[in-house]
Design a protein around this motif. Sequence first.
Motif, PDB file in Angstrom:
ATOM      1  N   GLY A 312       4.648   1.323   0.211  1.00 36.63           N
ATOM      2  CA  GLY A 312       5.077   0.068   0.191  1.00 36.63           C
ATOM      3  C   GLY A 312       5.997  -0.069   1.443  1.00 36.63           C
ATOM      4  O   GLY A 312       6.417   0.910   2.153  1.00 36.63           O
ATOM      5  N   HIS A 318       3.946  -5.720   3.274  1.00 36.51           N
ATOM      6  CA  HIS A 318       4.523  -5.012   1.917  1.00 36.51           C
ATOM      7  C   HIS A 318       3.743  -3.888   1.766  1.00 36.51           C
ATOM      8  O   HIS A 318       4.291  -3.317   0.973  1.00 36.51           O
ATOM      9  CB  HIS A 318       4.493  -6.083   0.774  1.00 36.51           C
ATOM     10  CG  HIS A 318       5.135  -7.357   1.010  1.00 36.51           C
ATOM     11  ND1 HIS A 318       6.631  -7.359   1.262  1.00 36.51           N
ATOM     12  CD2 HIS A 318       5.151  -8.707   0.934  1.00 36.51           C
ATOM     13  CE1 HIS A 318       6.960  -8.670   1.134  1.00 36.51           C
ATOM     14  NE2 HIS A 318       6.256  -9.555   1.061  1.00 36.51           N
ATOM     15  N   ASP A 319       2.734  -3.768   2.182  1.00 36.38           N
ATOM     16  CA  ASP A 319       1.928  -2.239   1.829  1.00 36.38           C
ATOM     17  C   ASP A 319       1.199  -1.869   3.158  1.00 36.38           C
ATOM     18  O   ASP A 319       0.629  -2.767   4.016  1.00 36.38           O
ATOM     19  CB  ASP A 319       0.881  -2.719   0.894  1.00 36.38           C
ATOM     20  CG  ASP A 319       1.275  -3.229  -0.494  1.00 36.38           C
ATOM     21  OD1 ASP A 319       1.898  -2.508  -1.053  1.00 36.38           O
ATOM     22  OD2 ASP A 319       1.310  -4.393  -0.796  1.00 36.38           O
ATOM     23  N   HIS A 339       0.978  -6.000  -4.334  1.00 41.06           N
ATOM     24  CA  HIS A 339       1.711  -5.294  -3.882  1.00 41.06           C
ATOM     25  C   HIS A 339       2.220  -4.034  -4.549  1.00 41.06           C
ATOM     26  O   HIS A 339       2.228  -3.878  -5.643  1.00 41.06           O
ATOM     27  CB  HIS A 339       2.752  -6.157  -3.132  1.00 41.06           C
ATOM     28  CG  HIS A 339       2.314  -7.284  -2.325  1.00 41.06           C
ATOM     29  ND1 HIS A 339       1.446  -7.190  -1.272  1.00 41.06           N
ATOM     30  CD2 HIS A 339       2.390  -8.542  -2.475  1.00 41.06           C
ATOM     31  CE1 HIS A 339       1.178  -8.143  -0.728  1.00 41.06           C
ATOM     32  NE2 HIS A 339       1.659  -9.233  -1.526  1.00 41.06           N
ATOM     33  N   TRP A 340       3.092  -3.189  -3.618  1.00 40.00           N
ATOM     34  CA  TRP A 340       3.693  -1.939  -4.303  1.00 40.00           C
ATOM     35  C   TRP A 340       4.610  -2.101  -5.425  1.00 40.00           C
ATOM     36  O   TRP A 340       4.531  -1.341  -6.588  1.00 40.00           O
ATOM     37  CB  TRP A 340       4.129  -0.911  -3.458  1.00 40.00           C
ATOM     38  CG  TRP A 340       5.346  -1.768  -2.830  1.00 40.00           C
ATOM     39  CD1 TRP A 340       5.485  -2.415  -1.506  1.00 40.00           C
ATOM     40  CD2 TRP A 340       6.808  -1.460  -3.178  1.00 40.00           C
ATOM     41  NE1 TRP A 340       6.669  -2.717  -1.376  1.00 40.00           N
ATOM     42  CE2 TRP A 340       7.571  -2.352  -2.043  1.00 40.00           C
ATOM     43  CE3 TRP A 340       7.428  -0.576  -4.097  1.00 40.00           C
ATOM     44  CZ2 TRP A 340       9.046  -2.130  -2.446  1.00 40.00           C
ATOM     45  CZ3 TRP A 340       8.570  -0.609  -4.279  1.00 40.00           C
ATOM     46  CH2 TRP A 340       9.382  -1.513  -3.543  1.00 40.00           C
TER      47      TRP A 340
END
Length: 444
Positions: A312, A318-319, A339-340
């Motif tokens: 993340g 975001h990743d 996303h994470w």
Amino acid sequence: MNVEELVRDSLRWKATEQPPLGPHFADRVLTVRRRRRNRTFATVAAATAAVVAVAVAVPLLGPGKDDAGLATETNRRNFTAHPDRSPAKDTTAHPDQSPPKDGTKDDGRLATEMNASDIIAHPDQSPPKDLIAAGDSALAAYYTRARVEKSATVAVYNRTYHLLDQRTGKYVKSTKWSFVSVAPGMRTAAVLERELPTKRIGLLDLLTGRIERWIPVDRRVASVEFSPDGHKLIATAYEKNPDLVYKVDYDGNGDGKKNDWTTHFGDAHRTGFYIADVDSGTTSWSEVPDREDVDTRQDFRFSRDAKLVYSGLTTEPHDQFYDLKGNKVATPAIEKYVHWYFDARLSPDGKLAAGEFAGGAKTTASEINDPYTGKRVAKVHGQNLLTWVGNNRLIAWDIAPGTNEFHNRLMLITVGSDKVVPLSGYRKGDDDAGGRWTPVFAHR
């Protein structure tokens, strides 16, 4: 709350001399996961008499079609015992899981096998005492966090785990482990010892309560996680304990007191990751340079097919994905919009993706999206989607009507359905309250 949890909320709203693990250890880990949906068991009343499963009718939140097969999913599991694949003998006893004093005998079967009910709920228990499960997903463990001050200015948030004892079907407190991941089949857990980071990974048998083997590593690690198929582990290496916090000289939470603690943003001390083969115990190391846009604890995790890993980021996109050697690679198309900080991520068949919070000021809801386009295809109940139960159901946190965001409990929800099933009791306090528990799920 550590930085990872803070960012997640805001975005959503010498061991080296030991022998190898031995042949087919991964098979023993996974031998209980024989869930072929080709046989229907009749519901056994005696097995479910103590289970409270309440279906609550609520307004349908969005478009979607009921899965015509859901009503017939109950007890469609075929459990196969393998007495010839008992775990290797180990003299290291686990003091937190000593043999039962009530005369219970170990017949080789797991608690998650002996009760194969589709829904096992305890809406009167928070934190849980007895096994909670839905479909192939089960609450394998939960943990609480407490700040332990090491000096006047430095403290650490320690986790205390309650692991499912597979002999009794109850959650048992353990003070030995700082980090736990449970393999599919729920026979084996990967564990790290109390002081982080550490230089060995333990494989704990959840039926016998003993350590099967230790996997040594040269660089110290502070997290560990099984791959989706249970054959591999990923362990994230840190130079310092990522759960350290530091006292600040200002009022951080607005309560009028200068007694707050926080992490050092952009100071992760993360160095890379190990991939370990569960069967052989062999490991490979990949160095990944530290970067400023990660949390102090930002663990690496496997991609959907375990051919890549990802981390993340605190900023867009975001990743960041990597190959198993630590080289940056493009995000797989199917994981572009998960996303994470989305716990549930993709449905098992890859056709649906858990999405953002979609509720209002007084209502809770979450998005279900097309994984390839990111566009909403359904809207379901739930404050936070935690894990998939098959391809049409999920376990989520959800709140009681008229209460605050912290007064939540585990709920089973269905895409396109107007019913939810409470699985646990409500949590109390806010995110910093002592004793507030966090679930750890695995496939049974």
